[in-house]
Design an enzyme around this catalytic site. Structure first.
Site, short mmCIF file in Angstrom:
data_model
loop_
_atom_site.label_atom_id
_atom_site.label_comp_id
_atom_site.label_asym_id
_atom_site.label_seq_id
_atom_site.Cartn_x
_atom_site.Cartn_y
_atom_site.Cartn_z
CG ASP A 86 -0.15 -0.07 2.54
OD1 ASP A 86 0.91 -0.72 2.57
OD2 ASP A 86 -0.63 0.49 3.54
NE ARG A 129 0.21 4.05 6.50
CZ ARG A 129 -0.69 4.60 5.71
NH1 ARG A 129 -0.63 5.88 5.42
NH2 ARG A 129 -1.67 3.87 5.21
CG ASP A 130 3.39 2.40 11.85
OD1 ASP A 130 2.75 3.04 10.98
OD2 ASP A 130 3.03 2.34 13.04
CD GLU A 131 -0.94 0.38 6.57
OE1 GLU A 131 -1.99 -0.15 6.20
OE2 GLU A 131 -0.85 1.60 6.86
CG ASP A 170 -4.21 -0.49 -1.59
OD1 ASP A 170 -5.06 -1.02 -0.84
OD2 ASP A 170 -3.65 0.58 -1.32
CD1 TRP A 215 -8.41 -4.23 1.10
CD2 TRP A 215 -10.28 -3.29 0.32
NE1 TRP A 215 -8.24 -2.86 1.13
CE2 TRP A 215 -9.38 -2.26 0.67
CE3 TRP A 215 -11.52 -2.93 -0.19
CZ2 TRP A 215 -9.67 -0.92 0.51
CZ3 TRP A 215 -11.82 -1.58 -0.35
CH2 TRP A 215 -10.91 -0.59 -0.01
CD GLU A 235 -3.35 6.19 2.88
OE1 GLU A 235 -3.85 5.14 3.34
OE2 GLU A 235 -2.48 6.85 3.49
CG HIS A 238 -1.39 4.69 -0.54
ND1 HIS A 238 -0.68 4.60 0.63
CD2 HIS A 238 -2.43 3.83 -0.41
CE1 HIS A 238 -1.28 3.71 1.42
NE2 HIS A 238 -2.34 3.23 0.80
#
Length: 943
Positions: A456, A460-462, A469, A520, A732, A753
Site C-alpha cells: 500500500d 510508514r509502519d505498514e 489496492d 479487497w 493516498e 500510494h
C-alpha cells in the site's frame, strides 16, 4: 525482408533460471512484412549434446506449454525458434536462449536453519561463516539459499549477486523462496569460505497497529543454504548449513524495516591480517558456534523478479530549515536508501532521517507514525568511508543529515532507488504537462510499492500487501511493467493465506485478520483475470481456480437467498474525498451497494474462469447465480427511473462498468453520473472503488467532455491537485496535503500510494486508444478519444507479440490517428468519426475531421445558470478571483459547496457569499468578458 523471433521464457526478468521442470515460453517476431501472420514455427532444443525439435502449427506464439521432456534439476539447455509466415516464407533462427533449471530435486533440500547461538531479546543482525576445501577443478558450483529474514552471501569476500533484501517476504510457515545462484567463478582450488550477512526485516518486524504491533514470524532471523560443487571428474560435494558453522555479531548493530539501520564501522569483521570474514583463513577464534534454529519450510525456486538497485538520484537542493537542520531534497519521492561518502574521526555518528514531505519547513515525519525511518552510521576513522544501509528501505524525497563531520558536500550523498526489477513495457504522453506529470507519478508510485510484493505504501509502519489496492491497480500496472511473474508469485501467497475461502485484508496476512471485505478479497478473482486479459495467462487462472471459487462461495453463502451482501463490515468506497479524516470508510456510496456489486463481479469472474478452463457445468452454475445477484441488485438499488439508491458517482460507475445495469439503462445512469460530476464542479467524488472506473463509465455512456473536465481539474479534490502541489507520486488521499501546505490531520496519510493512480489504465486505453481486444493482445483495439484542448496523446506497450503503439494529434481541423500493430496480431480500429474496421500488422495512419469544440455561451452574467458558469472556465475563474480578493474564506466556500445546477442562477447563489459591492464587481467583470467575446465573434464573422 527479415523475420526474426525473440524468445521469452518464464523466468525472473534478466535471468535464464527457471523455476519449473516445464516452463512456459514464447517469442516475439520482428518483421518488415505488413499483415504478417505466423503459419507455423520450429522449436529446437539442445540438451546434452543432442537436438530435439518440435513443430507448432498455427499462430500460437505466447504462453506455450513445454513440449519436451521435463528439465532435471540444474540441467542447462539451449532453445531457439524460427517461424514461417502465411506467405510461406521461413525466417531466420532466433538467437539461442540459455535455460537453466533452478529448482531442487525431490529430497535435495537438507540445509538446517542456523542463527546466533545467544540471541538478544530484540532481533539482532548476524554474521555466519564456514570454510571448506575444493579438491580439484570445478565444472559448476550452484548455491541454493533462503532465510526467514533477509540475507546476502559472499564467497571469497565477493557477494554472489547484486540482489537486495532477498529472498523477500512470503508467508514463511507455508512458503519460502530460495535463490539459485551460479557461483562457479567465485571458487578456487584449495581453501574457500562462505560468509553470510543476515537481518530480520519482514520476519522479525512488529506488524499491527498501535498496541497490537507484534513480531509475527520469528524473534530472530535464520538462514539456510547449501552449495553444490560439481567437479570436472564427475564427483560432487555439498556444503550445507549446520551447527558446524560459526556465528557472530558485527558492524550492523540494529536493523528494521520501520526503524532503520545502525552500522558501526569500528566493528568491521576484518582480522589482523586484513582478511574479511567471508575469506578463507579469517581469524574466527572469538566467534561462537552457530545455533540450529527452527526449520525453514522447504523452499521453492523464485518465480518473481529480483529486487535490485535500479536508479540513483543526486541531491537537487540543500535546505537549511527554520530549526537549523540540514535537509536534502532529491526532487523525487522514491523508495530506497542513501549512500554516503564521509571522512571524519572514529566514533563520529552520522544520522539520516527520511520523510516524503516538508511541513512548516521541517521534515514531515508525522505520517510515518511509529516508523523512525532513521539510519545511523558510526565512522571507523579510517579515511574516506562509503556506506549504504543493507537490510532496510525508506520512502522519502527529503532526508535530514545530522552529525556530518566537517563541511557538508551534497555530492557525497546519493539516493539509491530499489524495487523489483521488472521490465518496463508501457509509456504514455500527452500535450498536457500536468497530465504527463500525473502519469509519471503513477509510474513512480508503482516503482516504490512493487518491492517483492504489491504494498500500500513504502514509508510508514505498514508497507503491507493490501489486496484492495492491487485489485484496482493491476490493469494499470500490467501496462506499465511486465508484472506477470510478480503478481503470479503474490497470488500463490493469497491462496495460501485464505482461511475457509476468506481472503485476508493483506497478503501475507501480517495483521492476522481474515474477514470478508468487498473489493479487497475480490483480488482473488479479479487479479488472475487481469493476468489472462493482458498476458493470455490461462495457467495462472487454472492454478488460482480453487482460490477463486472458494472466495466466491464465501460471498454466495453470506448473501444467502436474497443474493445481496448486506449489513456486514466493509471498507466500502475507501477514502471518498468527503469522508472525515478519521473515518475513511464513511463514503457517499452505501457499503452494501459496493459489496453486492462485487458479489456479482466475483461470481461472474468464476463463471468465466470455469468456461475458460472447460468446466462447463460449473460455469453454468455460477453464471446462474451471477444473474440472480444482478437482478437482486437492480431490484434493490436501482429505481425504475434510473436513479441509484446511493446517488453518488461510485454507485453509478459500478452499475455501468460491472455490466450490472442492462445496456438500455446504462445511458440513463450515465447521464445522472455526468450530472453529479458537473454538480460537484467537476471534482472527483470517488474513493478506491469508484476512481478506477468513473472515467470509463462516463466515456462508455457518451460523456467524454465530462470525463475530460474531471481529468484536468486542478482544484481539490482531483487527480491534478496533488500535481499542482508538487507531488511526484500518487497520494493516498486526494488531500494528503492541504492547500496551505500542512499535512492532512488524519492519522493515516501517505504520499506514495498507487490506488488512485488506477486512472492510468483509462489514459492508455481510452485517451491514447491502445487496449487488448483479445487475451494477451492477440487482437488489439485501437480506439483513441481526442480530448478537447489537447493537441495529442499517445501510448506504447510491449505486448507478448511485440511493440504496439496508438495515438492521435490534431492540427488544422484534422485529427491524425496513428497505430503500430505487432506481427502475428490484428487490430480492431474505431476512429473518432465512428468508422470501424480491422487491420493487420504494421504501421497505419488515418485522418478524420476534428470535432467542433464544446460550445459555450458568448454571454455570461448574473442571470446565467450555475451550470453555465461551471462549464465556462473563464467566467468561473473571473468570479473566483473577485471573491478571493474580497474574502478568501467565502471564495473557498463558493467553490467547494456550490451545487452547479442548471436550475439556479448565479446571482441567487452569490447572495450567500458576497455583499453588494463584490456582486457588482463580479457583474462588471462578467459583462466585460461577454463584451470581449462578442467583439471577437464579430471580428471572426467579418473575416
Amino acid at each position: 525482408m527479415s523475420t526474426v523471433p525473440h524468445l521469452t521464457i518464464d523466468a525472473p526478468y534478466r535471468s535464464d533460471v527457471v523455476a519449473a521442470p516445464e516452463p512456459r515460453f514464447g517469442w516475439r517476431t520482428e518483421t518488415d512484412t505488413p499483415d504478417w501472420r505466423q503459419a507455423s514455427a520450429e522449436i529446437e532444443l539442445t540438451r546434452g549434446g543432442g537436438l530435439e525439435t518440435h513443430r507448432v502449427d498455427g499462430p500460437a506464439s505466447t504462453q506455450l506449454a513445454w513440449p519436451f521432456a521435463p528439465l532435471a534439476p540444474r540441467e542447462e539447455v539451449s532453445l531457439r525458434v524460427r517461424v514461417t509466415g502465411e506467405d510461406g516464407t521461413t525466417g531466420e533462427w532466433s538467437a539461442p536462449r540459455r535455460v537453466v533449471a533452478g529448482f531442487l530435486g525431490e529430497g535435495e533440500w537438507q540445509a538446517a536453519a542456523i542463527g546466533l547461538a545467544s540471541p538478544s531479546e530484540t532481533a539482532r543482525p548476524a554474521y555466519l561463516r564456514t570454510e571448506f576445501e575444493v579438491t580439484g577443478p570445478v565444472s559448476r558450483a550452484t548455491l541454493y539459499a533462503t532465510a526467514v529474514g533477509v540475507y546476502q552471501v559472499a564467497i571469497g569476500g565477493a557477494d554472489v549477486d547484486d540482489q537486495v533484501m532477498k529472498p523477500g517476504w512470503t508467508p514463511y510457515p507455508q512458503r519460502t523462496i530460495h535463490e539459485t545462484t551460479d557461483v562457479t567463478a567465485l571458487l578456487a582450488e584449495g581453501r574457500n569460505a562462505i560468509g553470510v550477512r543476515l537481518a530480520g526485516a519482514w520476519a522479525t518486524e512488529r506488524f499491527g497497529f498501535r498496541e497490537n504491533a507484534r513480531p509475527l514470524y520469528a524473534d530472530q532471523p535464520r538462514f539456510a543454504g547449501q552449495l553444490l560443487v560439481e567437479y570436472a571428474d564427475g564427483a560432487a560435494q555439498w556444503v550445507t548449513t549446520d551447527a558446524s558453522w560459526q556465528a557472530a555479531t558485527g558492524p550492523i548493530t540494529a536493523s528494521g524495516l520501520y526503524a532503520g539501520e545502525d552500522h558501526d564501522a569500528r566493528l568491521a569483521l576484518v582480522d589482523d591480517a586484513g582478511r574479511g570474514f567471508a575469506e578463507a583463513g579469517f581469524d574466527a577464534s572469538e566467534w561462537m558456534p552457530a545455533a540450529e534454529a527452527d526449520a525453514i519450510h522447504p523452499p521453492e525456486a523464485r518465480v518473481s523478479p529480483f529486487v535490485r538497485r535500479l536508479d540513483e538520484l543526486a541531491v537537487r537542493e540543500v535546505i537549511a530549515t527554520p530549526a537549523g537542520k540540514t535537509v536534502l531534497d532529491f526532487g523525487q519521492n522514491l523508495v530506497g536508501r542513501l549512500r554516503i561518502r564521509v571522512e571524519g574521526p572514529a566514533g563520529t555518528v552520522v544520522t539520516l532521517r527520511h520523510a516524503e514531505v516538508l511541513e512548516h519547513g521541517e521534515l514531515g515525519t508525522r505520517p510515518l507514525r511509529a516508523a523512525a525511518a532513521t539510519d545511523h552510521y558510526t565512522l571507523s576513522g579510517d579515511g574516506v568511508e562509503e556506506w549504504e544501509p543493507e537490510f532496510t528501505f525508506h520512502g522519502f524525497r527529503y532526508a535530514e543529515v545530522d552529525g556530518w563531520p566537517g563541511e557538508f558536500d551534497p555530492a557525497a550523498v546519493t539516493a539509491v532507488v530499489i524495487h523489483s526489477d521488472m521490465e518496463r513495457t508501457g509509456w504514455f504522453e500527452a500535450s498536457h504537462p500536468l497530465v504527463n506529470q500525473l502519469h509519471e507519478n503513477i509510474v513512480w508510485g508503482l516503482r516504490g510499492n512493487f518491492l517483492y510484493l504489491p504494498t500500500d505504501c513504502p514509508q510508514r509502519d505498514e508497507r503491507l500487501g493490501w489486496t484492495g489496492d492491487i485489485q484496482v491497480f493491476a490493469p494499470t500496472a500490467s501496462f506499465l511493467y511486465d508484472v506477470r511473474g510478480f503478481l503470479d508469485s503474490w497470488l500463490r501467497d493469497l491462496a495460501l493465506e485464505q482461511e475457509d475461502g476468506v481472503v485476508p485484508f493483506v497478503v501475507p496476512n501480517a495483521l492476522g485478520v481474515a474477514r470478508p471485505a468487498a473489493a479487497w478479497g475480490d483480488a482473488a478473482t479479479i487479479v488472475p483475470w487481469v493476468l489472462h486479459e493482458r498476458y493470455a495467462d490461462a495457467a495462472t487462472v487454472a492454478r488460482q481456480y480453487d482460490s477463486m471459487k472458494a472466495w466466491a462461495d464465501v460471498l454466495i453463502d453470506l448473501a444467502g437467498p436474497r443474493r445481496l451482501w448486506e449489513g456486514m463490515f466493509q471498507f466500502g468506497d475507501w477514502l471518498d474525498p468527503d469522508a472525515p479524516p478519521e473515518q475513511a470508510a464513511k463514503a457517499k456510496t452505501d457499503a452494501d451497494i459496493v459489496a453486492s456489486a462485487y458479489l456479482f463481479r466475483s461470481v461472474d469472474a468464476v463463471a468465466r474462469a470455469a468456461a475458460l478452463l472447460g468446466d462447463e457445468s460449473t460455469a453454468h452454475a455460477y453464471a446462474t447465480i451471477a444473474e440472480e445477484v444482478r437482478q437482486a441488485f437492480l431490484a434493490e438499488y436501482v429505481t425504475p427511473a434510473g436513479r441509484m439508491m446511493s446517488d453518488a458517482q461510485t454507485a453509478y460507475a459500478m452499475a455501468i462498468m460491472f455490466d450490472i445495469a442492462p445496456a438500455e439503462q446504462q445511458e440513463v445512469l450515465g447521464a445522472r453520473l455526468a450530472e453529479l460530476t458537473r454538480l460537484s464542479g467537476y471534482r472527483i467524488g470517488t474513493g478506491f472503488v469508484g476512481t478506477p472506473i468513473i472515467q470509463d463509465a462516463l466515456t462508455r455512456t457518451g460523456h467524454l467532455e465530462t470525463a475530460r473536465r474531471l481529468l484536468v481539474q486542478t482544484e481539490n479534490p482531483s487527480w491534478l491537485y496533488p500535481v499542482t502541489m508538487g507531488a511526484t507520486t500518487i497520494w493516498e488521499r486526494w488531500d494528503s496535503m492541504l492547500p496551505d501546505g500542512t499535512i492532512n490531520p488524519g492519522e493515516m496519510t501517505s504520499f506514495n500510494h498507487y490506488a488512485l493512480g488506477a486512472i492510468g489504465d483509462w489514459l492508455h486505453r481510452v485517451v491514447a486508444g491502445l487496449a487488448p481486444d483479445a487475451p494477451g493482445y492477440a487482437r488489439l483495439r485501437i480506439e483513441p478519444h481526442p480530448l478537447a484542448e489537447f493537441d495529442f496523446a499517445s501510448a506504447e506497450h510491449l505486448t507478448p507479440y511485440g511493440t504496439a503503439r496508438a495515438g492521435w494529434s490534431r492540427e488544422g481541423g484534422v485529427v491524425r490517428v496513428t497505430a503500430t500493430v505487432p506481427p502475428n496480431t490484428t487490430a480492431v480500429v474505431v476512429l473518432p468519426d465512428g468508422r470501424s474496421f480491422e487491420v493487420g500488422s504494421g504501421a497505419h495512419e488515418w485522418e478524420t475531421a476534428d470535432a467542433a469544440p464544446p460550445a459555450s455561451s458568448s454571454r455570461i452574467g448574473m442571470d446565467s445558470t450555475l451550470a453555465a458558469v461551471i462549464d465556462d472556465l473563464d467566467a468561473y475563474r473571473a468570479i473566483g478571483t473577485a471573491l478571493e480578493a474580497a474574502n478568501p474564506e467565502a471564495a473557498h466556500a463558493f467553490r467547494t459547496t456550490t451545487r452547479w445546477s442548471d436550475r439556479r442562477e448565479l446571482g441567487e447563489a452569490l447572495f450567500m457569499f458576497a455583499g453588494p459591492d463584490v456582486q457588482q464587481t463580479i457583474a462588471e467583470r462578467l459583462a466585460d468578458l461577454s463584451a470581449r467575446r462578442e467583439a471577437g465573434a464579430t471580428i471572426a464573422a467579418d473575416a
